[in-house]
Design a protein around this motif. Sequence first.
Motif, short mmCIF file in Angstrom:
data_model
loop_
_atom_site.label_atom_id
_atom_site.label_comp_id
_atom_site.label_asym_id
_atom_site.label_seq_id
_atom_site.Cartn_x
_atom_site.Cartn_y
_atom_site.Cartn_z
N VAL A 192 10.67 76.98 46.61
CA VAL A 192 10.40 78.34 47.12
C VAL A 192 11.72 79.03 47.47
CG1 VAL A 192 9.37 79.66 49.00
CG2 VAL A 192 8.08 77.81 47.93
N THR A 193 12.59 78.33 48.16
CA THR A 193 13.88 78.91 48.55
C THR A 193 14.69 79.26 47.31
OG1 THR A 193 13.88 77.61 50.59
CG2 THR A 193 15.99 78.54 49.86
N PHE A 260 25.56 85.16 51.72
CA PHE A 260 24.24 84.99 52.33
C PHE A 260 23.52 83.79 51.73
CE2 PHE A 260 19.64 85.89 51.96
CZ PHE A 260 19.31 85.85 53.31
N SER A 261 23.61 83.63 50.42
CA SER A 261 22.98 82.49 49.75
C SER A 261 23.55 81.17 50.26
CB SER A 261 23.18 82.60 48.23
OG SER A 261 22.62 81.47 47.57
N ALA A 262 24.87 81.13 50.49
CA ALA A 262 25.50 79.92 51.02
C ALA A 262 24.95 79.59 52.40
CB ALA A 262 27.01 80.08 51.07
N ILE A 263 24.75 80.60 53.24
CA ILE A 263 24.20 80.37 54.57
C ILE A 263 22.78 79.83 54.48
CG2 ILE A 263 23.41 81.53 56.67
CD1 ILE A 263 25.82 83.32 56.53
N VAL A 264 21.98 80.39 53.58
CA VAL A 264 20.61 79.90 53.40
C VAL A 264 20.61 78.45 52.92
CG1 VAL A 264 18.47 80.18 52.10
CG2 VAL A 264 19.67 82.19 52.95
N GLN A 265 21.42 78.15 51.91
CA GLN A 265 21.45 76.79 51.37
C GLN A 265 21.92 75.78 52.40
OE1 GLN A 265 23.68 78.33 47.70
NE2 GLN A 265 22.75 76.47 46.93
N VAL A 266 22.97 76.12 53.14
CA VAL A 266 23.48 75.20 54.15
C VAL A 266 22.46 75.01 55.27
CG1 VAL A 266 25.23 74.90 55.95
CG2 VAL A 266 25.90 75.64 53.66
N GLY A 267 21.80 76.10 55.68
CA GLY A 267 20.79 76.00 56.72
C GLY A 267 19.64 75.10 56.31
N LEU A 268 19.16 75.26 55.09
CA LEU A 268 18.07 74.41 54.60
C LEU A 268 18.53 72.97 54.46
CD1 LEU A 268 15.18 74.13 53.62
CD2 LEU A 268 15.95 74.79 51.32
N TYR A 269 19.74 72.77 53.95
CA TYR A 269 20.27 71.41 53.79
C TYR A 269 20.37 70.72 55.14
CZ TYR A 269 23.69 67.70 53.24
OH TYR A 269 24.35 66.48 53.30
N ARG A 270 20.91 71.39 56.14
CA ARG A 270 21.05 70.79 57.47
C ARG A 270 19.68 70.41 58.04
NH1 ARG A 270 25.59 72.19 60.76
NH2 ARG A 270 24.11 72.60 62.46
N ASP A 271 18.69 71.25 57.80
CA ASP A 271 17.36 70.95 58.30
C ASP A 271 16.73 69.75 57.57
OD1 ASP A 271 14.88 72.01 59.92
OD2 ASP A 271 14.15 71.66 57.88
N LEU A 272 16.90 69.70 56.25
CA LEU A 272 16.26 68.63 55.47
C LEU A 272 16.85 67.26 55.76
CD1 LEU A 272 15.71 70.34 51.99
CD2 LEU A 272 14.15 70.18 53.95
N ILE A 273 18.18 67.18 55.91
CA ILE A 273 18.77 65.87 56.16
C ILE A 273 18.47 65.39 57.58
CG2 ILE A 273 20.62 66.21 54.49
CD1 ILE A 273 22.51 66.79 56.83
N ALA A 274 18.04 66.33 58.45
CA ALA A 274 17.67 65.94 59.82
C ALA A 274 16.24 65.42 59.89
CB ALA A 274 17.84 67.12 60.77
N GLN A 275 15.47 65.63 58.80
CA GLN A 275 14.08 65.16 58.80
C GLN A 275 14.05 63.64 58.71
OE1 GLN A 275 11.46 67.32 59.18
NE2 GLN A 275 13.08 68.87 59.39
N PRO A 276 13.13 62.99 59.45
CA PRO A 276 13.04 61.53 59.37
C PRO A 276 12.59 61.08 57.99
CG PRO A 276 11.19 62.45 60.60
CD PRO A 276 12.16 63.58 60.38
N LYS A 277 13.10 59.96 57.57
CA LYS A 277 12.72 59.41 56.27
C LYS A 277 11.30 58.89 56.35
CE LYS A 277 17.43 58.24 54.93
NZ LYS A 277 18.37 57.19 54.50
N PRO A 278 10.60 58.78 55.21
CA PRO A 278 9.21 58.31 55.23
C PRO A 278 9.03 56.98 55.96
CG PRO A 278 9.75 59.18 53.08
CD PRO A 278 11.03 59.16 53.87
N ALA A 279 9.99 56.10 55.87
CA ALA A 279 9.86 54.78 56.52
C ALA A 279 9.91 54.89 58.04
CB ALA A 279 10.96 53.85 56.04
N GLN A 280 10.41 56.03 58.55
CA GLN A 280 10.54 56.20 59.99
C GLN A 280 9.30 56.86 60.60
OE1 GLN A 280 14.26 58.46 59.72
NE2 GLN A 280 15.25 56.82 60.87
N ILE A 281 8.38 57.26 59.76
CA ILE A 281 7.18 57.97 60.22
C ILE A 281 5.98 57.07 60.03
CG2 ILE A 281 5.74 60.02 59.97
CD1 ILE A 281 8.12 61.43 58.75
N SER A 282 5.16 56.95 61.02
CA SER A 282 3.94 56.17 60.89
C SER A 282 2.77 56.99 61.42
CB SER A 282 4.07 54.87 61.68
OG SER A 282 4.23 55.13 63.05
#
Length: 282
Positions: A192-193, A260-282
């Motif tokens: 989407v982004t 502006f595109s760089a800010i969007v990409q970096v913002g999304l990247y920072r958010d995604l790598i902060a998400q817990p990996k599937p193995a960390q979620i139960s």
Amino acid sequence: MTTSAGPAPAPIEFGVLFAQSWELFKRNWIVSLPPIVAGFLAMIILAAFAVAVIVGAIATHGAEHASAGFAGFAIVGSLLLFVLVMLLALWSQIAMYAMADAAWTRGSTTFADGFAAFSSRASAVFVAWIGLIGVALLAFILLLPTLGLSIIALTFVTMYVLPAAIAGRRGGFEAVGESFTLIRRFLVPSLVTWLVLYAIQYGLSFLLSFLMYGAMLPLQFSTVPTGSSATLQMPPVPLLMFSGVGCVVPVLALLAYAGFSAIVQVGLYRDLIAQPKPAQIS
């Protein structure tokens, strides 16, 4: 393995990402300046080299033993010119994404963030460029079997390479691999982004083409038929001013959009790598 009583964490919402990115961009519009500065310096260097070649060609005309030396100057100068332009391109990309990352981290950024990142991330980004070239070659090999989809998907699957190499401080090839991993894990928010960013870029490019065509009108008006031939006359000053503005403004708009595109990409990247990996979620 950790447990969670509430709902599983989810990536940042699309509207929130773009709203926050826009607010950061309004306060840190200088993120768009590195490509503009690099492009301006590249034009000056290219113009200076062209003048040096022309002057050298005129100065050595008719000299029997000067041609070899002039040819050597042209070859060595061309190589140095290529290296300088590549360094400017490398600096502009690193500085832009590093300043975008600093904007997300502190809320503000300066050129010092770009220069600091260039000294530490240049080698990683250069290696990432090599990886991107390899991915691009693979996309061209798959051009016919995929009916052109491989070329369309190229910028999509590599959208996190520069944020990973610069903001994430990953190695060059590691950044390429992480981009593919994030695309697989977060396909929908990434798609989407990417589609919205691509649509904005396409719209600006269309506007650029339209205004560029309008900017060429003074050249058409300057040609006046005279019998079987045509003569040139100086276009009116207002038309010349319109031509200059029509050529410069759209280019600056595209370069501003890159920030502006760089800010969007970096913002999304920072958010995604902060998400817990599937193995960390139960």
